[in-house]
Design an enzyme around this catalytic site. Structure first.
Site, short mmCIF file in Angstrom:
data_model
loop_
_atom_site.label_atom_id
_atom_site.label_comp_id
_atom_site.label_asym_id
_atom_site.label_seq_id
_atom_site.Cartn_x
_atom_site.Cartn_y
_atom_site.Cartn_z
N LYS A 129 49.60 44.55 56.39
CA LYS A 129 48.92 45.57 55.58
C LYS A 129 49.50 46.95 55.82
O LYS A 129 49.70 47.72 54.88
CB LYS A 129 47.42 45.59 55.90
CG LYS A 129 46.69 44.31 55.62
CD LYS A 129 45.19 44.46 55.86
CE LYS A 129 44.84 44.93 57.25
NZ LYS A 129 45.27 43.99 58.32
N ARG A 186 39.16 36.51 66.14
CA ARG A 186 39.20 37.36 64.94
C ARG A 186 39.40 36.52 63.69
O ARG A 186 38.85 36.83 62.62
CB ARG A 186 40.32 38.40 65.09
CG ARG A 186 39.97 39.49 66.10
CD ARG A 186 41.20 40.14 66.68
NE ARG A 186 42.04 40.79 65.70
CZ ARG A 186 43.26 41.23 65.96
NH1 ARG A 186 43.77 41.07 67.18
NH2 ARG A 186 43.96 41.84 65.04
N ARG A 236 53.54 42.98 68.44
CA ARG A 236 53.31 44.26 67.76
C ARG A 236 53.05 45.39 68.76
O ARG A 236 52.27 45.26 69.69
CB ARG A 236 52.11 44.12 66.81
CG ARG A 236 51.74 45.40 66.08
CD ARG A 236 50.73 45.12 64.99
NE ARG A 236 49.49 44.52 65.49
CZ ARG A 236 48.50 44.09 64.70
NH1 ARG A 236 48.64 44.16 63.39
NH2 ARG A 236 47.40 43.59 65.23
N ARG A 251 35.78 44.89 55.05
CA ARG A 251 36.03 43.56 55.62
C ARG A 251 34.90 42.57 55.37
O ARG A 251 35.03 41.40 55.72
CB ARG A 251 36.27 43.68 57.13
CG ARG A 251 37.57 44.38 57.49
CD ARG A 251 37.77 44.41 58.99
NE ARG A 251 39.00 45.08 59.37
CZ ARG A 251 40.17 44.50 59.52
NH1 ARG A 251 40.28 43.20 59.29
NH2 ARG A 251 41.24 45.17 59.88
#
Length: 205
Positions: A4, A160, A116, A77
């Protein structure tokens, strides 16, 4: 982990649209140790999603600073957040005109988040495999230290992901019924962005 942030950066550069990343807003508030940031930090460290009330207030504050077109990255979300956003926009006579869903395989997302690293002040994202910093652990632009998010690990990812499926699938149905949802599929940002660009170019230019 779905890319994203990369898509938002490219859209911002290509179309001059202000991009607001809910993750960047959260991290900035956590770094600044605001009241909302302290509450969010506890949830993030546990691999949980931040409460609706906190994130909605943060996004409302960000939107209040903007004139012109904008893009929200990572928000809403769930249905409650979507309804709160609708209420915000209706109050300002700014109906939501497009929602984009990125479809990326879960194995690819896991690899991305484990590798990341982020420059928190700017929101720049690096990946050790396909977009590494020139100097390990250091932001290319400022030379400041990069951070690995405490929830970027396989265990937190699984938690998650379970929350994502539970909360986001109804959200996609919500926006599909309203006629604003478009989905793009691909396992790399380079595969997805041409689809995204063509959609925005046709829709808004």
């Amino acid at each position: 982990g779905a890319g994203k942030g990369t898509q938002s950066s490219r859209v911002r550069e290509s179309f001059g649209i202000t991009a607001i990343s809910s993750g960047d807003v959260l991290r900035r508030n956590i770094a600044e140790q605001t009241v909302a940031g302290q509450k969010a930090a506890a949830a993030v460290a546990s691999g949980l999603l931040v409460s609706d009330d906190i994130i909605v207030d943060l996004i409302r504050n960000e939107l209040g600073k903007i004139t012109g077109s904008w893009l929200l990255d990572g928000f809403p979300r769930n249905i409650a957040q979507a309804q709160a956003l609708d209420t915000m926009l209706e109050a300002n006579n700014q109906p939501l005109n497009a929602v984009v869903n990125l479809r990326v395989s879960e194995s690819v997302i896991l690899q991305r988040i484990v590798e990341r690293y982020v420059h928190v002040p700017s929101g720049r994202v690096y990946n050790l495999t396909y977009n590494p910093p020139k100097t390990p652990g250091v932001d290319d632009v400022t030379g400041e230290r990069l951070e690995h998010r405490p929830d970027d690990n396989p265990e937190s990812f699984r938690r998650r992901l379970e929350q994502y499926h539970k909360l986001t699938e109804p959200l996609l149905e919500y926006y599909d019924k309203s006629g604003v949802l478009t989905s793009f599929a691909g396992d790399t940002s380079d595969a997805i962005f041409p689809q995204f660009y063509a959609f925005l170019d046709q829709r808004f230019n």
